[in-house]
Enzyme design. Structure first.
Site, short mmCIF file in Angstrom:
data_model
loop_
_atom_site.label_atom_id
_atom_site.label_comp_id
_atom_site.label_asym_id
_atom_site.label_seq_id
_atom_site.Cartn_x
_atom_site.Cartn_y
_atom_site.Cartn_z
N ASP A 290 4.89 0.72 12.00
CA ASP A 290 3.70 0.04 11.48
C ASP A 290 3.61 -1.40 11.93
O ASP A 290 2.60 -2.06 11.68
CB ASP A 290 3.66 0.10 9.95
CG ASP A 290 3.41 1.51 9.46
OD1 ASP A 290 3.60 1.75 8.25
OD2 ASP A 290 3.07 2.38 10.27
N ARG B 7 -8.57 -0.57 4.68
CA ARG B 7 -7.67 0.40 4.03
C ARG B 7 -6.33 -0.24 3.67
O ARG B 7 -5.67 0.17 2.73
CB ARG B 7 -7.42 1.58 4.98
CG ARG B 7 -8.60 2.51 5.17
CD ARG B 7 -8.17 3.72 5.93
NE ARG B 7 -6.95 4.24 5.37
CZ ARG B 7 -5.97 4.78 6.09
NH1 ARG B 7 -6.08 4.88 7.39
NH2 ARG B 7 -4.87 5.23 5.51
N ARG C 217 0.31 14.70 12.60
CA ARG C 217 0.90 14.43 11.27
C ARG C 217 0.94 15.68 10.39
O ARG C 217 0.28 15.78 9.37
CB ARG C 217 0.15 13.27 10.61
CG ARG C 217 0.21 12.01 11.45
CD ARG C 217 -0.48 10.83 10.86
NE ARG C 217 0.31 10.25 9.78
CZ ARG C 217 -0.11 9.16 9.10
NH1 ARG C 217 -1.27 8.63 9.36
NH2 ARG C 217 0.64 8.66 8.14
N LYS D 261 0.84 -1.21 0.00
CA LYS D 261 0.00 0.00 0.00
C LYS D 261 0.87 1.25 0.00
O LYS D 261 0.64 2.18 -0.77
CB LYS D 261 -0.88 0.00 1.25
CG LYS D 261 -1.61 1.31 1.52
CD LYS D 261 -2.48 1.26 2.76
CE LYS D 261 -1.74 1.54 4.01
NZ LYS D 261 -1.43 2.96 4.28
N ASN D 262 1.89 1.26 0.85
CA ASN D 262 2.68 2.49 1.04
C ASN D 262 3.70 2.74 -0.05
O ASN D 262 4.40 3.75 -0.02
CB ASN D 262 3.32 2.49 2.43
CG ASN D 262 2.28 2.65 3.51
OD1 ASN D 262 1.12 2.93 3.23
ND2 ASN D 262 2.67 2.44 4.75
N CYS E 47 -4.79 12.23 12.11
CA CYS E 47 -5.59 11.00 12.17
C CYS E 47 -5.46 10.47 13.59
O CYS E 47 -4.87 11.11 14.46
CB CYS E 47 -5.09 9.98 11.14
SG CYS E 47 -3.51 9.28 11.59
C1 EPZ Z 1 4.20 7.00 6.16
O1 EPZ Z 1 3.43 8.03 6.75
C2 EPZ Z 1 3.28 5.78 6.10
N1 EPZ Z 1 2.12 6.09 5.26
C3 EPZ Z 1 2.83 5.41 7.50
O2 EPZ Z 1 2.06 4.23 7.40
C4 EPZ Z 1 4.06 5.11 8.35
O3 EPZ Z 1 3.64 4.83 9.67
C5 EPZ Z 1 4.99 6.33 8.34
O4 EPZ Z 1 5.33 6.67 6.98
C6 EPZ Z 1 6.28 6.09 9.11
O5 EPZ Z 1 6.94 4.99 8.58
C7 EPZ Z 1 2.25 6.03 3.93
O6 EPZ Z 1 3.32 5.78 3.39
C8 EPZ Z 1 1.00 6.27 3.14
P1 EPZ Z 1 6.26 10.43 8.18
P2 EPZ Z 1 3.99 9.55 6.73
O7 EPZ Z 1 6.12 11.65 7.35
O8 EPZ Z 1 4.70 9.80 5.46
C9 EPZ Z 1 6.31 13.79 11.51
C10 EPZ Z 1 0.22 2.86 7.69
O9 EPZ Z 1 -0.13 2.27 8.70
N2 EPZ Z 1 6.25 14.75 10.38
O10 EPZ Z 1 7.50 9.62 8.08
O11 EPZ Z 1 2.88 10.45 7.11
C11 EPZ Z 1 4.98 13.07 11.67
O12 EPZ Z 1 4.10 13.84 12.45
C12 EPZ Z 1 0.68 4.28 7.78
O13 EPZ Z 1 0.27 2.35 6.54
C13 EPZ Z 1 6.36 16.10 10.63
O14 EPZ Z 1 6.49 16.52 11.78
O15 EPZ Z 1 5.04 9.46 7.93
C14 EPZ Z 1 5.37 11.79 12.36
O16 EPZ Z 1 5.45 12.04 13.75
C15 EPZ Z 1 0.44 4.86 9.16
N3 EPZ Z 1 6.29 16.97 9.59
C16 EPZ Z 1 6.77 11.52 11.81
O17 EPZ Z 1 7.23 12.74 11.22
C17 EPZ Z 1 6.15 16.54 8.29
O18 EPZ Z 1 6.12 17.40 7.37
C18 EPZ Z 1 6.81 10.43 10.74
O19 EPZ Z 1 5.97 10.86 9.70
C19 EPZ Z 1 6.05 15.17 8.05
C20 EPZ Z 1 6.11 14.27 9.10
#
Ligand code: EPZ
Length: 418
Positions: free
Chosen positions: A305, A397, A122, A22-23, A117
């Protein structure tokens, strides 16, 4: 309200095949916007999130044809709108992945800010800061992120945090920029590599994906092509944990064990038997697992995850385990649901302390987010008695035909629509 019903405690074994990731599929589908030539994707998981982002692309003007359960064909050669529809983006935050491709192709983009969410606020500040560094003027207008640029000029971008989404959005924005972009402190997840390999297959020039420093040489345009989505490492990991918990052996096929080294090492440490081939994992256990401790980290550290799923295994392990969640600020909602089944867990800020119990008891529980929902399925499968899981739209999802596939392992699991 649809539910999953489980009568747990049965020994489970057999073979289960993993779907496309998915990701990886979500950013790759967004990346289709970068090309004006036909693109075909195979091994696409049949998930609600994939349907949603495909609808976002259609709303932007991309022709989308689903030629089979797991194959899609796209044509983004027509006029593309710079504005993504709120009604769709609000249902899935990963729709924000269209921001980078729209900015790259149109030099303008207006995308509703993704809500937080259940697992956290996020924010997307790292994405927006990167767009500005590439030369875009970024503003927030009526709940939308708006980016406009005369030109996108390659530059060096250092991410405050190795954000997966920000790394992917900025790779896509840089793909058609002028000159070279270097993304430092980039996320190293395998899904980043899959996105880079997809874009390179269309003619992009991206090097270093999977490492902390990614170099993108901007090109004028991308061609078309066909690409197969990588296997879903989190789905594979979920089934490996099931094998370790239920005894197995469960043969998890169509996966890449090299994407799960942190998990398989931890399961072995807990006493599970894990055998890895080039595209399969055989997971099982002789007797009770042993307690352990884990901290979620950016890849190649232990994946957030997989946190809820491993915690579920720890609930039944001998001894006291701990789980520290460093990526998201609110990713322990499965703790209260597991406690309803007799788990003994205490939370101290970002660490959960799990005191192993001899058995879990079936109960009515809820899926509170995608991976927590998967964890509740695992818990129900090993618990004594009947479990009913509600809010299973979360599970839909991220897991294709989860009930059907687990049924084939000998489980007493059904789904009722309601
Ligand atoms: C991706 O989310 C995945 N989703 C998530 O999977 C996964 O948990 C996550 O990466 C971490 O591995 C998809 O790929 C669709 P991040 P993403 O940006 O990109 C902070 C699932 O279960 N952050 O690496 O949103 C954020 O708040 C989902 O399939 C900022 O502060 O994750 C978080 O605390 C859940 N500012 C941390 O970084 C930003 O601009 C990690 O977020 C971006 C992120």
């Amino acid at each position: 309200m649809a539910k999953i019903l489980i009568d747990g405690g049965k020994p489970l074994s057999g073979t289960i095949k993993v779907s496309g990731a998915k990701n990886a599929a979500l950013p790759i589908i967004a990346g289709v916007i970068l090309s004006t030539k036909p693109v075909k994707l195979t091994n696409v998981p049949a998930l609600n999130d994939v349907t949603t982002i495909s609808k976002v692309l259609e709303a932007l003007g991309v022709k989308v044809a689903r030629t089979s359960n797991n194959c899609y064909e796209f044509d983004a050669s027509g006029k593309i709108s710079e504005e993504a529809p709120y009604e769709l983006v609000k249902t899935m935050r990963a729709s924000f992945f269209v921001m980078g491709p729209l900015l790259a192709r149109l030099k303008k983009a207006r995308v509703p800010l993704p809500g937080g969410c259940a697992i956290g606020v996020r924010p997307v500040n790292i994405h927006l800061k990167g767009f500005e560094e590439l030369g875009a003027k970024v503003s927030i207008e009526s709940g939308c992120a708006v980016a406009i640029a005369d030109r996108l000029i390659g530059t060096k971008i250092h991410l405050d945090f190795p954000s997966v989404g920000a790394t992917e959005n900025l790779i896509m924005a840089a793909t058609l920029a002028e000159g070279e972009t270097v993304i430092e402190n980039a996320a190293q997840e395998p899904e980043i590599v899959d996105l880079a390999e997809f874009l390179n297959a269309l003619g992009a020039k991206i090097k270093g994906a999977g490492g902390p420093s990614i170099i993108v040489e901007g090109v004028k345009e991308l061609g078309g092509g066909t690409y197969s989505i990588m296997p879903d490492r989190i789905e594979a990991g979920t089934f490996a944990v099931l094998g370790a918990m239920a005894g197995g052996p469960i043969r998890v096929e169509n996966c890449n064990p090299n994407h799960l080294l942190a998990l398989t090492a931890k399961l072995r440490e807990m006493g599970a038997s894990i055998e890895c081939g080039n595209d399969y994992i055989i997971a099982g256990s002789e007797g009770r697992l042993k307690a352990s401790e884990v901290k979620t980290l950016p890849y190649p550290g232990f994946p957030t995850d997989m946190q809820a799923q491993l915690m579920t295994a720890m609930c039944l392990a001998e001894g006291t385990s701990s789980v520290t969640e460093t990526i998201f600020e609110n990713r322990f909602m499965h703790v209260s649901e597991l406690s309803r089944m007799g788990a003994n867990i205490n939370i101290h800020e970002r660490t959960a302390v799990i005191h192993g119990v001899k058995a879990l008891e079936g109960a009515p529980v809820a899926a509170t987010d995608l991976r927590a929902g998967a964890a509740m399925v695992l818990a129900g499968l090993v618990a004594q008695g009947h479990t009913e899981i509600s809010q299973i739209y979360h599970i839909d999802r991220g897991y294709e035909d989860l009930v059907g596939r687990i049924n084939r392992l000998g489980a007493n699991i059904t789904r009722i629509e309601g």
